[in-house]
Design a protein around this motif. Structure first.
Motif, PDB file in Angstrom:
ATOM      1  N   ALA A 228      -1.454   3.621  -0.465  1.00  0.00           N
ATOM      2  CA  ALA A 228      -2.836   3.212  -0.181  1.00  0.00           C
ATOM      3  C   ALA A 228      -2.995   1.709  -0.364  1.00  0.00           C
ATOM      4  O   ALA A 228      -3.686   1.043   0.417  1.00  0.00           O
ATOM      5  CB  ALA A 228      -3.810   3.974  -1.085  1.00  0.00           C
ATOM      6  N   ASP A 229      -2.357   1.161  -1.387  1.00  0.00           N
ATOM      7  CA  ASP A 229      -2.399  -0.285  -1.591  1.00  0.00           C
ATOM      8  C   ASP A 229      -1.733  -1.022  -0.431  1.00  0.00           C
ATOM      9  O   ASP A 229      -2.191  -2.095  -0.012  1.00  0.00           O
ATOM     10  CB  ASP A 229      -1.706  -0.658  -2.906  1.00  0.00           C
ATOM     11  N   ALA A 230      -0.652  -0.456   0.086  1.00  0.00           N
ATOM     12  CA  ALA A 230       0.031  -1.064   1.226  1.00  0.00           C
ATOM     13  C   ALA A 230      -0.867  -1.079   2.461  1.00  0.00           C
ATOM     14  O   ALA A 230      -0.901  -2.056   3.219  1.00  0.00           O
ATOM     15  CB  ALA A 230       1.330  -0.309   1.526  1.00  0.00           C
ATOM     16  N   VAL A 231      -1.611   0.005   2.653  1.00  0.00           N
ATOM     17  CA  VAL A 231      -2.555   0.078   3.770  1.00  0.00           C
ATOM     18  C   VAL A 231      -3.604  -1.019   3.641  1.00  0.00           C
ATOM     19  O   VAL A 231      -3.912  -1.726   4.613  1.00  0.00           O
ATOM     20  CB  VAL A 231      -3.221   1.471   3.830  1.00  0.00           C
ATOM     21  N   CYS A 232      -4.150  -1.175   2.449  1.00  0.00           N
ATOM     22  CA  CYS A 232      -5.165  -2.219   2.245  1.00  0.00           C
ATOM     23  C   CYS A 232      -4.586  -3.612   2.428  1.00  0.00           C
ATOM     24  O   CYS A 232      -5.273  -4.515   2.924  1.00  0.00           O
ATOM     25  CB  CYS A 232      -5.792  -2.078   0.863  1.00  0.00           C
ATOM     26  N   TYR A 233      -3.341  -3.789   2.058  1.00  0.00           N
ATOM     27  CA  TYR A 233      -2.708  -5.103   2.250  1.00  0.00           C
ATOM     28  C   TYR A 233      -2.653  -5.464   3.734  1.00  0.00           C
ATOM     29  O   TYR A 233      -3.069  -6.559   4.133  1.00  0.00           O
ATOM     30  CB  TYR A 233      -1.304  -5.127   1.655  1.00  0.00           C
ATOM     31  N   VAL A 234      -2.160  -4.547   4.570  1.00  0.00           N
ATOM     32  CA  VAL A 234      -2.025  -4.888   5.989  1.00  0.00           C
ATOM     33  C   VAL A 234      -3.400  -5.054   6.643  1.00  0.00           C
ATOM     34  O   VAL A 234      -3.566  -5.860   7.564  1.00  0.00           O
ATOM     35  CB  VAL A 234      -1.158  -3.862   6.760  1.00  0.00           C
ATOM     36  N   LEU A 235      -4.396  -4.309   6.151  1.00  0.00           N
ATOM     37  CA  LEU A 235      -5.748  -4.442   6.693  1.00  0.00           C
ATOM     38  C   LEU A 235      -6.413  -5.753   6.271  1.00  0.00           C
ATOM     39  O   LEU A 235      -7.304  -6.251   6.962  1.00  0.00           O
ATOM     40  CB  LEU A 235      -6.624  -3.273   6.226  1.00  0.00           C
ATOM     41  N   SER A 236      -5.979  -6.299   5.159  1.00  0.00           N
ATOM     42  CA  SER A 236      -6.634  -7.483   4.607  1.00  0.00           C
ATOM     43  C   SER A 236      -6.113  -8.798   5.181  1.00  0.00           C
ATOM     44  O   SER A 236      -6.625  -9.860   4.854  1.00  0.00           O
ATOM     45  CB  SER A 236      -6.485  -7.502   3.091  1.00  0.00           C
ATOM     46  N   THR A 237      -5.114  -8.735   6.046  1.00  0.00           N
ATOM     47  CA  THR A 237      -4.540  -9.961   6.601  1.00  0.00           C
ATOM     48  C   THR A 237      -5.493 -10.614   7.600  1.00  0.00           C
ATOM     49  O   THR A 237      -6.336  -9.940   8.210  1.00  0.00           O
ATOM     50  CB  THR A 237      -3.200  -9.664   7.299  1.00  0.00           C
ATOM     51  N   PRO A 238      -5.383 -11.939   7.797  1.00  0.00           N
ATOM     52  CA  PRO A 238      -6.249 -12.651   8.744  1.00  0.00           C
ATOM     53  C   PRO A 238      -6.045 -12.161  10.179  1.00  0.00           C
ATOM     54  O   PRO A 238      -5.023 -11.525  10.497  1.00  0.00           O
ATOM     55  CB  PRO A 238      -5.797 -14.115   8.601  1.00  0.00           C
ATOM     56  N   PRO A 239      -6.998 -12.453  11.078  1.00  0.00           N
ATOM     57  CA  PRO A 239      -6.929 -11.969  12.458  1.00  0.00           C
ATOM     58  C   PRO A 239      -5.636 -12.347  13.194  1.00  0.00           C
ATOM     59  O   PRO A 239      -5.170 -11.593  14.048  1.00  0.00           O
ATOM     60  CB  PRO A 239      -8.143 -12.623  13.126  1.00  0.00           C
ATOM     61  N   ILE A 240      -5.029 -13.474  12.878  1.00  0.00           N
ATOM     62  CA  ILE A 240      -3.838 -13.926  13.578  1.00  0.00           C
ATOM     63  C   ILE A 240      -2.568 -13.238  13.088  1.00  0.00           C
ATOM     64  O   ILE A 240      -1.518 -13.303  13.724  1.00  0.00           O
ATOM     65  CB  ILE A 240      -3.683 -15.467  13.436  1.00  0.00           C
ATOM     66  N   VAL A 241      -2.668 -12.524  11.938  1.00  0.00           N
ATOM     67  CA  VAL A 241      -1.483 -11.931  11.304  1.00  0.00           C
ATOM     68  C   VAL A 241      -1.417 -10.438  11.588  1.00  0.00           C
ATOM     69  O   VAL A 241      -2.378  -9.708  11.332  1.00  0.00           O
ATOM     70  CB  VAL A 241      -1.492 -12.169   9.777  1.00  0.00           C
ATOM     71  N   ASN A 242      -0.259  -9.984  12.087  1.00  0.00           N
ATOM     72  CA  ASN A 242      -0.028  -8.555  12.263  1.00  0.00           C
ATOM     73  C   ASN A 242       1.261  -8.171  11.536  1.00  0.00           C
ATOM     74  O   ASN A 242       2.343  -8.667  11.870  1.00  0.00           O
ATOM     75  CB  ASN A 242       0.111  -8.182  13.737  1.00  0.00           C
ATOM     76  N   VAL A 243       1.135  -7.322  10.535  1.00  0.00           N
ATOM     77  CA  VAL A 243       2.323  -6.786   9.867  1.00  0.00           C
ATOM     78  C   VAL A 243       2.818  -5.633  10.721  1.00  0.00           C
ATOM     79  O   VAL A 243       2.263  -4.539  10.687  1.00  0.00           O
ATOM     80  CB  VAL A 243       1.995  -6.318   8.434  1.00  0.00           C
ATOM     81  N   SER A 244       3.853  -5.880  11.489  1.00  0.00           N
ATOM     82  CA  SER A 244       4.321  -4.869  12.440  1.00  0.00           C
ATOM     83  C   SER A 244       5.003  -3.694  11.751  1.00  0.00           C
ATOM     84  O   SER A 244       4.820  -2.543  12.142  1.00  0.00           O
ATOM     85  CB  SER A 244       5.295  -5.500  13.436  1.00  0.00           C
ATOM     86  N   GLU A 245       5.794  -3.988  10.747  1.00  0.00           N
ATOM     87  CA  GLU A 245       6.532  -2.948  10.035  1.00  0.00           C
ATOM     88  C   GLU A 245       6.576  -3.272   8.556  1.00  0.00           C
ATOM     89  O   GLU A 245       6.848  -4.408   8.171  1.00  0.00           O
ATOM     90  CB  GLU A 245       7.962  -2.836  10.571  1.00  0.00           C
ATOM     91  N   MET A 246       6.300  -2.274   7.720  1.00  0.00           N
ATOM     92  CA  MET A 246       6.440  -2.416   6.276  1.00  0.00           C
ATOM     93  C   MET A 246       7.276  -1.263   5.762  1.00  0.00           C
ATOM     94  O   MET A 246       6.885  -0.104   5.883  1.00  0.00           O
ATOM     95  CB  MET A 246       5.089  -2.427   5.567  1.00  0.00           C
ATOM     96  N   ILE A 247       8.435  -1.586   5.214  1.00  0.00           N
ATOM     97  CA  ILE A 247       9.276  -0.588   4.554  1.00  0.00           C
ATOM     98  C   ILE A 247       9.036  -0.742   3.055  1.00  0.00           C
ATOM     99  O   ILE A 247       9.210  -1.822   2.490  1.00  0.00           O
ATOM    100  CB  ILE A 247      10.760  -0.763   4.900  1.00  0.00           C
TER     101      ILE A 247
END
Length: 255
Positions: A228-247
């Motif tokens: 759940a924390d990982a989900v919030c991290y990727v959602l919290s990134t700025p508009p220009i940033v896309n975390v494509s993959e998180m292992i």
């Protein structure tokens, strides 16, 4: 990079497989962050209990009964969300299925069930969410709950068609990202691939020995809150940033 969930407050997030485990953890975290969360799962009663526990949080939780393996259920739920709750800004494709067995001996119905939930259901939910996002010009986010097994050969016997279904999720995520880049659609796509997480999936799937090893801590594992924390991290990134993959793996995981 400034991380913030503020842009999502009051916005609608749909979480599939929301009645337990990772999905339950994601629902709790997003509601605490002030989002309006719609949980889709078959076990309505379990979600209703969670709803009662979240009534004093900044956001709101709306449980809706849904079998992600059935397209008619998914379409009905998205129609309900559109008419009664609001436009979808975030979709977390978390629902997953594993049925213990070997590929050389398993029955066809087991394969169809795995693929209907892990692949086809994910695609149907994504299609319906993207329709809304495009029609409302929403810069949304699709998060696909993948697995370490979607990238590497893991040393767990009896996984049947599960790794193949998760490899499909890896490819689907890449395809979506490329489609949106080509069309200049500002919808982010993230694949989150956990290692072992301490949830009920192993027991439900019939992987009893592995489930026992996780419960006894002889196999390192993450908690649903970690994901759940990982989900919030990727959602919290700025508009220009896309975390494509998180292992994301527990320390000392060897599978």
């Amino acid at each position: 990079m400034v991380l913030s969930m503020d842009k999502w407050k009051g916005k609608v997030a749909v979480v599939t497989g929301a009645s337990s485990g990772i999905g339950e953890g994601i629902v709790k975290k997003l509601v605490e962050e002030g989002l309006v969360v719609v949980g889709l799962a078959r076990r309505l009663e379990r979600m209703q209990k969670q709803q009662q526990m979240l009534v004093h949080q900044p956001g709101k939780f709306h449980p809706v009964q849904c079998d992600i393996g059935k397209e008619t259920d998914i379409l009905r739920c998205f129609d309900y969300i559109k008419e009664n709750i609001g436009p979808v800004h975030i979709l977390v494709n978390n629902a997953g299925c594993c049925i213990s067995g070997t590929l050389s001996e398993s029955d066809t119905n087991s394969w169809k069930t795995i693929m209907d939930v892990n692949v086809i259901g994910l695609c149907v939910a994504t299609r319906e969410a993207v329709k809304v996002m495009k029609s409302k010009n929403i810069e949304g986010h699709i998060i696909n709950m993948n697995s370490l097994a979607g990238h590497f050969r893991v040393q767990v016997s009896g996984l049947n068609l599960y790794p193949a279904s998760k490899h499909a999720v890896t490819s689907i995520s890449d395809t979506l990202k490329n489609e949106f880049a080509t069309s200049k659609t500002k919808i982010k796509v993230t694949s989150i691939s956990p290692g072992v997480v301490d949830t009920e999936i192993f027991a439900v799937s019939g992987l009893n020995e592995f489930h026992k090893a996780v419960e006894e801590n002889s196999v390192p594992s993450l908690s649903p809150d970690d994901i759940a924390d990982a989900v919030c991290y990727v959602l919290s990134t700025p508009p220009i940033v896309n975390v494509s993959e998180m292992i994301i793996q527990p320390v000392n995981e060897t599978i």
